[in-house]
Design a protein around this motif. Structure first.
Motif, PDB file in Angstrom:
ATOM      1  N   UNK A  77      -3.570  11.605 -26.904  1.00  0.00           N
ATOM      2  CA  UNK A  77      -3.495  12.755 -25.996  1.00  0.00           C
ATOM      3  C   UNK A  77      -3.409  12.306 -24.539  1.00  0.00           C
ATOM      4  N   UNK A  78      -4.183  11.273 -24.190  1.00  0.00           N
ATOM      5  CA  UNK A  78      -4.165  10.759 -22.820  1.00  0.00           C
ATOM      6  C   UNK A  78      -2.812  10.124 -22.511  1.00  0.00           C
ATOM      7  N   UNK A  79      -2.246   9.405 -23.490  1.00  0.00           N
ATOM      8  CA  UNK A  79      -0.904   8.839 -23.303  1.00  0.00           C
ATOM      9  C   UNK A  79       0.107   9.939 -23.044  1.00  0.00           C
ATOM     10  N   UNK A  80       0.031  11.018 -23.816  1.00  0.00           N
ATOM     11  CA  UNK A  80       0.947  12.150 -23.642  1.00  0.00           C
ATOM     12  C   UNK A  80       0.778  12.784 -22.265  1.00  0.00           C
ATOM     13  N   UNK A  81      -0.476  12.965 -21.839  1.00  0.00           N
ATOM     14  CA  UNK A  81      -0.730  13.544 -20.509  1.00  0.00           C
ATOM     15  C   UNK A  81      -0.200  12.631 -19.406  1.00  0.00           C
ATOM     16  N   UNK A  82      -0.381  11.330 -19.571  1.00  0.00           N
ATOM     17  CA  UNK A  82       0.135  10.389 -18.579  1.00  0.00           C
ATOM     18  C   UNK A  82       1.644  10.448 -18.475  1.00  0.00           C
ATOM     19  N   UNK A  83       2.320  10.580 -19.625  1.00  0.00           N
ATOM     20  CA  UNK A  83       3.782  10.675 -19.620  1.00  0.00           C
ATOM     21  C   UNK A  83       4.250  11.928 -18.893  1.00  0.00           C
ATOM     22  N   UNK A  84       3.521  13.027 -19.056  1.00  0.00           N
ATOM     23  CA  UNK A  84       3.898  14.273 -18.373  1.00  0.00           C
ATOM     24  C   UNK A  84       3.802  14.129 -16.859  1.00  0.00           C
ATOM     25  N   UNK A  85       2.787  13.414 -16.394  1.00  0.00           N
ATOM     26  CA  UNK A  85       2.641  13.213 -14.947  1.00  0.00           C
ATOM     27  C   UNK A  85       3.785  12.399 -14.366  1.00  0.00           C
ATOM     28  N   UNK A  86       4.399  11.562 -15.178  1.00  0.00           N
ATOM     29  CA  UNK A  86       5.473  10.705 -14.683  1.00  0.00           C
ATOM     30  C   UNK A  86       6.773  11.469 -14.427  1.00  0.00           C
ATOM     31  N   UNK A  87       6.806  12.745 -14.792  1.00  0.00           N
ATOM     32  CA  UNK A  87       7.969  13.564 -14.449  1.00  0.00           C
ATOM     33  C   UNK A  87       8.070  13.772 -12.938  1.00  0.00           C
ATOM     34  N   UNK A  88       7.041  13.367 -12.205  1.00  0.00           N
ATOM     35  CA  UNK A  88       7.043  13.527 -10.755  1.00  0.00           C
ATOM     36  C   UNK A  88       7.801  12.414 -10.037  1.00  0.00           C
TER      37      UNK A  88
END
Length: 219
Positions: A77-88
């Motif tokens: 879940x943390x990996x997925x959340x980190x990937x979402x932040x990288x859309x910035x």
């Protein structure tokens, strides 16, 4: 005079290098995303190490049986959340498609990790293999995103580490598929422990390589 030299220095930098030296919200979120992704990888690695120790070395205690799957699920879940932040990251990185594919793959791994609570045969072999395939394709796409980001930052000297992540991801995929097939065929554990041990080496190397890449974004 100092201002003129500073302006000249900034003009010599690429847009990626200027972004890296700035204080934008985009950069802050990207750093947060890298940090979350690293922590998630470490949790998944610890969970895998725990499974290897308790499954093949001792009697698996009931408490550990609950803790390890939760640890793996939280890590994913943390990996997925980190990937979402990288859309910035800036649009000039040309990585949105890669990040979308990676995020879909990481979400597939979250689904797979969550179904472990219902037993290894809950999904069935075909669906389990498809989810794992999507997850590891996500890792490959993520490595390609890192390649684009490094090129944008003018840090091609770090690309060999990205290639290391790619090779590790492919080995994960092959080892994971072999493990699923052997478990479905009911083969003995002594065969599984060899595959799992090799995968564990990859699980250790992956966060080490990623941490080294993360330092490129350090303030």
């Amino acid at each position: 005079m100092n201002n003129e030299s500073e302006v000249a220095s900034n003009s010599d930098r690429t847009s990626g290098e200027q972004w890296l030296q700035g204080t934008s919200t985009s950069l802050k979120r990207t750093r947060q995303g890298f940090t979350l992704f690293l922590y998630g990888c470490i949790l998944v690695c610890l969970a895998a190490l725990g499974v290897l120790y308790f499954e093949f070395s001792t009697e698996l205690m009931s408490v550990v049986m609950q803790v390890l799957p939760v640890t793996a699920l939280m890590g994913n879940l943390i990996i997925f959340a980190g990937a979402l932040l990288l859309f910035s990251v800036p649009t000039e990185v040309n990585s949105r498609g890669l990040l979308i594919g990676a995020a879909v793959g990481f979400f597939a791994k979250v689904i797979f990790a969550g179904t472990v609570f219902w037993g290894p045969g809950f999904l069935g072999l075909p669906l389990a293999l498809c989810l794992k395939l999507a997850a590891y394709i996500g890792l490959i796409l993520f490595a390609l995103f890192l390649r684009n980001l490094l090129l944008y930052l003018n840090r091609s000297d770090q690309l060999v580490k990205v290639y290391g992540l790619l090779v590790t991801s492919v080995l994960f995929l092959l080892g994971s598929w072999c493990m699923e097939l052997m478990m479905d065929l009911g083969l003995i554990k002594i065969t599984l422990i060899h595959i799992y041990s090799v995968m564990l080496v990859g699980l250790f190397l992956y966060p080490c390589l990623f941490y080294s890449l993360k330092k490129v974004l350090a303030p």
